[in-house]
Design an enzyme around this catalytic site. Sequence first.
Site, mmCIF file in Angstrom:
data_model
loop_
_atom_site.group_PDB
_atom_site.id
_atom_site.type_symbol
_atom_site.label_atom_id
_atom_site.label_comp_id
_atom_site.label_asym_id
_atom_site.label_seq_id
_atom_site.Cartn_x
_atom_site.Cartn_y
_atom_site.Cartn_z
ATOM 1 N N SER A 136 0.851 -1.183 0.000
ATOM 2 C CA SER A 136 0.000 0.000 0.000
ATOM 3 C C SER A 136 0.888 1.234 0.000
ATOM 4 O O SER A 136 1.770 1.377 0.849
ATOM 5 C CB SER A 136 -0.907 0.005 1.237
ATOM 6 O OG SER A 136 -1.713 1.156 1.270
ATOM 7 N N LYS A 162 -1.365 -1.049 -4.297
ATOM 8 C CA LYS A 162 -2.535 -0.263 -3.901
ATOM 9 C C LYS A 162 -2.107 1.184 -3.734
ATOM 10 O O LYS A 162 -1.106 1.466 -3.071
ATOM 11 C CB LYS A 162 -3.143 -0.779 -2.593
ATOM 12 C CG LYS A 162 -4.376 0.021 -2.153
ATOM 13 C CD LYS A 162 -5.080 -0.609 -0.954
ATOM 14 C CE LYS A 162 -4.449 -0.223 0.351
ATOM 15 N NZ LYS A 162 -5.271 -0.647 1.519
ATOM 16 N N LYS A 164 -3.536 5.284 -2.892
ATOM 17 C CA LYS A 164 -4.589 6.080 -2.288
ATOM 18 C C LYS A 164 -5.082 7.131 -3.289
ATOM 19 O O LYS A 164 -4.291 7.724 -4.025
ATOM 20 C CB LYS A 164 -4.073 6.786 -1.026
ATOM 21 C CG LYS A 164 -3.550 5.836 0.056
ATOM 22 C CD LYS A 164 -4.671 5.093 0.735
ATOM 23 C CE LYS A 164 -4.146 4.251 1.893
ATOM 24 N NZ LYS A 164 -5.221 3.567 2.638
ATOM 25 N N ASP A 189 -7.619 2.929 -3.258
ATOM 26 C CA ASP A 189 -8.238 3.022 -1.932
ATOM 27 C C ASP A 189 -8.674 4.460 -1.701
ATOM 28 O O ASP A 189 -7.856 5.377 -1.668
ATOM 29 C CB ASP A 189 -7.236 2.581 -0.869
ATOM 30 C CG ASP A 189 -7.839 2.536 0.532
ATOM 31 O OD1 ASP A 189 -9.044 2.813 0.670
ATOM 32 O OD2 ASP A 189 -7.098 2.233 1.479
ATOM 33 N N GLU A 214 -11.467 0.390 -3.159
ATOM 34 C CA GLU A 214 -11.684 0.132 -1.735
ATOM 35 C C GLU A 214 -12.382 1.308 -1.059
ATOM 36 O O GLU A 214 -11.938 2.448 -1.166
ATOM 37 C CB GLU A 214 -10.349 -0.148 -1.041
ATOM 38 C CG GLU A 214 -10.505 -0.582 0.410
ATOM 39 C CD GLU A 214 -9.182 -0.965 1.042
ATOM 40 O OE1 GLU A 214 -9.201 -1.397 2.211
ATOM 41 O OE2 GLU A 214 -8.131 -0.825 0.386
ATOM 42 N N ASP A 239 -14.105 -1.917 3.542
ATOM 43 C CA ASP A 239 -13.099 -1.913 4.599
ATOM 44 C C ASP A 239 -13.758 -1.382 5.863
ATOM 45 O O ASP A 239 -14.289 -2.141 6.679
ATOM 46 C CB ASP A 239 -11.908 -1.060 4.150
ATOM 47 C CG ASP A 239 -10.820 -0.909 5.205
ATOM 48 O OD1 ASP A 239 -10.946 -1.471 6.301
ATOM 49 O OD2 ASP A 239 -9.826 -0.215 4.939
ATOM 50 N N LYS A 263 -9.472 -6.761 8.329
ATOM 51 C CA LYS A 263 -8.438 -6.352 9.278
ATOM 52 C C LYS A 263 -8.869 -6.862 10.649
ATOM 53 O O LYS A 263 -9.914 -6.438 11.162
ATOM 54 C CB LYS A 263 -8.291 -4.831 9.304
ATOM 55 C CG LYS A 263 -7.775 -4.225 8.011
ATOM 56 C CD LYS A 263 -7.747 -2.708 8.081
ATOM 57 C CE LYS A 263 -7.240 -2.109 6.778
ATOM 58 N NZ LYS A 263 -7.403 -0.637 6.741
ATOM 59 N N GLY A 291 -3.919 -3.790 6.313
ATOM 60 C CA GLY A 291 -2.948 -3.428 7.336
ATOM 61 C C GLY A 291 -3.286 -2.111 8.005
ATOM 62 O O GLY A 291 -4.035 -1.289 7.472
#
Length: 368
Positions: A136, A162, A164, A189, A214, A239, A263, A291
């Site tokens: 990520s 991944k 953001k 994400d 996400e 998530d 998670k 994570g």
Amino acid sequence: MKIDHVTIRQLKMRMKSPFVTSFGSVQEKQFLIVEVKDANGLAGYGEGVAFEVPWYTEETLKTSLHILNDFLIPMVLHKEIGHPSEVSKLFHVIRRNNMAKAAMETAIWDLYAKQNNLPLATALGGIRQTIEVGVSIGIQPTNAELYGKIEHALNEGYKRIKVKIKPGLDVSLIRAIRDRYPDVPLMADANSSYTLEDMPILKELDQYNLLMIEQPLAADDILEHAKLQRQIKTPICLDESICSYDDAKTAIELGSCGVINIKYARVGGLTEAKDIHDLCEENNIKVWCGGMLEAGVGRAHAVALTTLSNFVLPGDTAGSNHYWEEDIIEPEVKVNAGLIHIPQEPGIGYRINYAALERYTVKQYQYR
């Protein structure tokens, strides 16, 4: 099993570089390490991963300390516990506060596995000897810096990237990445930064062959994600919306997603995470392990969890050296060609680096 002694340490560690998302930036990470011991001195470890600011969930490091000290520790200290799965039932009377619950529950899982001379992965019912991992990457100041991090991750063999996104930094960013890396497994994400009014932007992302988007909508939403999923081809991954088995059940029944990020800290521990995993497997919903910028103890629990059969997508369990100059476990979690090999020692399979643990501890609390 009976818990004879509990120690909570508050640690402060500096990450190699800031991790930036749509809701904030983290570089100095404070977190908790929970140590539980039985009468023979055997110890199990869990990690409290709540941030200092309630930007991911309502929990913070301070609220976790409060819940652990005033409620959760008295519920397990000197009590007879037959199996770690009983801890979730004990804690059920306390609403939410899942990261505090997970810190204690995972420590008890580690102790249980050590008492029974089992790797934690085996105790959980895991089937894999290796797991695939992705990475990520937070929001970067420039595309050049982002490309540098992607190149480094690909050279390290990570199986998925991944990135953001946020309003104003979404379609153009994904387009630029796709132009440069047309075939890399890629996901975006959003960390709850969009609404249904942004449907045209989210639809536009369909053309870039993303593995998933996400949590595009509100953190506590399941219904509007179902409306969005009916309008876009890219699978939605939930998530923040999934804090319990019941949340996952509702999301599946409404068709709110095609993927769920599990998670263990967000859902209250390994037992609830395993139950959600099993539910998703029964309903053909893919899962992967997210994570929380964990240090080694939390990362080790995530590694063990990811050995379950329906974790079919690479998770965010990057190696220790992706985030830290020095971790608090030894050996550190290592990634080789995009794979983590599952340790076979009892419990989490990693030893505590006590010198590092002491060096980064800023406060300590004892309970007997």
